[in-house]
Design a protein around this motif. Structure first.
Motif, PDB file in Angstrom:
ATOM      1  N   ALA A  69      -6.737 -10.636   8.557  1.00  0.00           N
ATOM      2  CA  ALA A  69      -7.884  -9.837   8.118  1.00  0.00           C
ATOM      3  C   ALA A  69      -7.841  -8.391   8.598  1.00  0.00           C
ATOM      4  N   PRO A  70      -7.485  -8.112   9.864  1.00  0.00           N
ATOM      5  CA  PRO A  70      -7.476  -6.701  10.303  1.00  0.00           C
ATOM      6  C   PRO A  70      -6.524  -5.836   9.482  1.00  0.00           C
ATOM      7  N   SER A  72      -0.630  -8.319  -0.110  1.00  0.00           N
ATOM      8  CA  SER A  72      -1.868  -8.253   0.656  1.00  0.00           C
ATOM      9  C   SER A  72      -1.626  -8.953   1.982  1.00  0.00           C
ATOM     10  N   ARG A 128      -5.435  -6.524   6.390  1.00  0.00           N
ATOM     11  CA  ARG A 128      -5.939  -6.502   5.015  1.00  0.00           C
ATOM     12  C   ARG A 128      -7.069  -5.486   4.887  1.00  0.00           C
ATOM     13  N   GLU A 129      -7.942  -5.455   5.866  1.00  0.00           N
ATOM     14  CA  GLU A 129      -9.040  -4.481   5.855  1.00  0.00           C
ATOM     15  C   GLU A 129      -8.492  -3.065   6.024  1.00  0.00           C
ATOM     16  N   LEU A 130      -7.447  -2.924   6.826  1.00  0.00           N
ATOM     17  CA  LEU A 130      -6.834  -1.610   7.003  1.00  0.00           C
ATOM     18  C   LEU A 130      -6.245  -1.099   5.700  1.00  0.00           C
ATOM     19  N   GLN A 131      -5.600  -1.974   4.919  1.00  0.00           N
ATOM     20  CA  GLN A 131      -5.044  -1.566   3.630  1.00  0.00           C
ATOM     21  C   GLN A 131      -6.133  -1.009   2.726  1.00  0.00           C
ATOM     22  N   ALA A 132      -7.280  -1.668   2.685  1.00  0.00           N
ATOM     23  CA  ALA A 132      -8.390  -1.184   1.852  1.00  0.00           C
ATOM     24  C   ALA A 132      -8.911   0.157   2.371  1.00  0.00           C
ATOM     25  N   TRP A 133      -9.001   0.286   3.690  1.00  0.00           N
ATOM     26  CA  TRP A 133      -9.483   1.548   4.280  1.00  0.00           C
ATOM     27  C   TRP A 133      -8.522   2.681   3.982  1.00  0.00           C
ATOM     28  N   ARG A 170      -6.373   1.881  15.160  1.00  0.00           N
ATOM     29  CA  ARG A 170      -7.485   1.307  14.382  1.00  0.00           C
ATOM     30  C   ARG A 170      -7.463  -0.215  14.406  1.00  0.00           C
ATOM     31  N   THR A 171      -6.297  -0.807  14.555  1.00  0.00           N
ATOM     32  CA  THR A 171      -6.183  -2.280  14.554  1.00  0.00           C
ATOM     33  C   THR A 171      -6.068  -2.851  15.960  1.00  0.00           C
TER      34      THR A 171
END
Length: 315
Positions: free
Chosen positions: A211-212, A207, A214-219, A236-237
Motif C-alpha cells: 500500500a505505501p 501497480s 501504491r499510494e506513492l505512485q498515485a501521489w 515519504r515512505t
C-alpha cells in the motif's frame, strides 16, 4: 502516382489489422485520387473467419499476386504467429519486388520468418515481443514504440497502432496535411508519433503490491513538479534509499527514475498537444526544470523534440 498496396490477411486474422490500414489508405485515396490501389489477399483467396461474428472476404489470392508493388502489409492474428512455410515463402517473393514492407501487430512474425527483419529494429504487440525475440534473435525487438521505421521495413504494435502506422505512410507519401485530414475524418483523437509508448506510463508500470508504494505512485502522478528524487521518495515512505529503490523496481517493474521520467514525459506530451503554454512553462510544470532536460527526455522516449512534437500533433 498510383501506389499499389497489398494487404495480406491470414487465418485467425485480427480484423482491425486489415480494415484499419485499409480505411486510412482508402480515405487518403479519396482525398488524393490516384494515390493508392488497395488489394486484400489471403491464401487461396479464402474467406477468413475473424472470430468476431463475421468473415473477411479478400479480393484475391496471395499466390496470384503478380507485378511490382509499392507497399506490402502483413496483418496480424493467430495465423500470423504460426504461418505456413508456403505463406512465408510467398511473402518473401512479394517483398523482393516491393518498395516497402510493413506489418501490423503479429504480422511481424511473418516478416521475421521470411528473414526480412534480420539485423533490423522492429516491434509487435507488447504481449508477443518476448516470443518474437526468442524465435528470431537476429531481430532487434523494441517492445515500447507503437511503430518503428527501419529502412524499407515498417512494423507496428497491436490493433489500432496499424492505423497510426498507416497515417505515417500517408504522411510519407502525400504530406502531413493529407495525413492529418484523414485522421480528422476518421475521428482519431490524435495522430500519434511512432516513438510514443504502447502504454501510458501508469499502464506500462505495475501497480505496487504494498500500500505505501501504491499510494506513492498515485501521489507522484499528481505532484510532478515536486522533488521526486530517490532520497525524497524514500523519505515519504519511511524507507532507506537502498531498500526503497529495490522495492520500487521489484514491484513497479522499473526504477524510480525511469518511472518519474515516463510520467513527466507523458504529462508534457499531453500539455503540448492540448495547450499553447510555452515550452519553458511546460518544462517547469512537469518537473523537468529546464527546457534542455525536457528535450533530452523527449529525444530518449519519443525520438522528437518538444517543439517538433507540438508542431505535428497539437490539436
Amino acid at each position: 502516382m498510383l501506389r499499389r498496396v497489398v494487404i495480406v490477411a491470414l487465418p485467425g486474422v485480427q480484423p482491425l489489422d486489415v480494415t484499419g490500414p485499409a480505411e486510412v489508405l482508402a480515405y487518403a485515396e479519396r482525398m488524393s485520387p490516384g494515390a493508392y490501389a488497395i488489394e486484400v489477399v489471403s491464401p487461396g483467396g479464402a474467406a477468413l473467419d475473424t472470430g468476431s461474428g463475421y468473415a473477411l472476404a479478400p479480393a484475391g489470392a496471395l499466390e496470384d499476386v503478380r507485378g511490382p508493388l509499392d507497399t506490402l502489409i502483413v496483418a496480424g492474428g493467430a495465423g500470423a504467429r504460426h504461418a505456413a512455410p508456403a505463406v512465408v515463402e510467398q511473402v518473401r517473393r512479394l517483398a523482393a519486388r516491393t518498395r516497402r514492407m510493413a506489418s501490423v501487430c503479429t504480422g511481424a512474425f511473418v516478416l521475421a520468418e521470411a528473414g526480412l527483419l534480420d539485423g533490423r529494429r522492429a516491434t509487435t504487440h507488447w504481449a508477443h515481443c518476448d516470443d518474437l525475440r526468442r524465435r528470431r534473435p537476429a531481430v532487434h525487438v523494441d517492445p515500447d514504440p507503437i511503430f518503428v521505421f527501419d529502412g524499407p521495413v515498417r512494423t507496428s504494435a497491436g490493433v489500432t497502432a496499424g492505423m497510426d502506422l498507416s497515417l505515417a505512410l500517408v504522411e510519407e507519401d502525400l504530406g502531413a496535411p493529407v495525413s492529418l485530414a484523414v485522421a480528422r475524418v476518421l475521428v482519431l483523437f490524435v495522430k500519434r508519433p511512432g516513438g510514443q509508448s504502447q502504454f501510458s506510463a501508469q499502464l506500462a508500470a505495475q501497480s505496487a503490491d504494498r500500500a505505501p508504494l501504491r499510494e506513492l505512485q498515485a501521489w507522484m502522478a499528481d505532484h510532478l513538479d515536486a522533488d521526486l528524487s530517490v532520497p525524497a521518495l524514500a523519505q515519504r515512505t519511511s524507507m532507506s534509499e537502498r531498500n526503497f529503490a529495490r522495492a520500487f523496481k521489484r514491484e513497479a517493474g522499473m526504477t524510480p527514475a525511469a518511472y518519474v521520467e515516463a510520467l513527466r514525459v507523458e504529462r508534457a506530451r499531453l500539455t503540448l498537444e492540448s495547450t499553447a503554454a510555452p515550452v519553458e512553462a511546460v518544462a517547469r510544470q512537469c518537473g523537468f526544470g529546464t527546457v534542455e532536460t525536457l528535450r533530452r527526455a523527449f529525444a530518449r522516449r519519443l525520438g522528437v523534440s518538444p517543439a517538433a512534437y507540438r508542431s505535428r500533433f497539437a490539436a
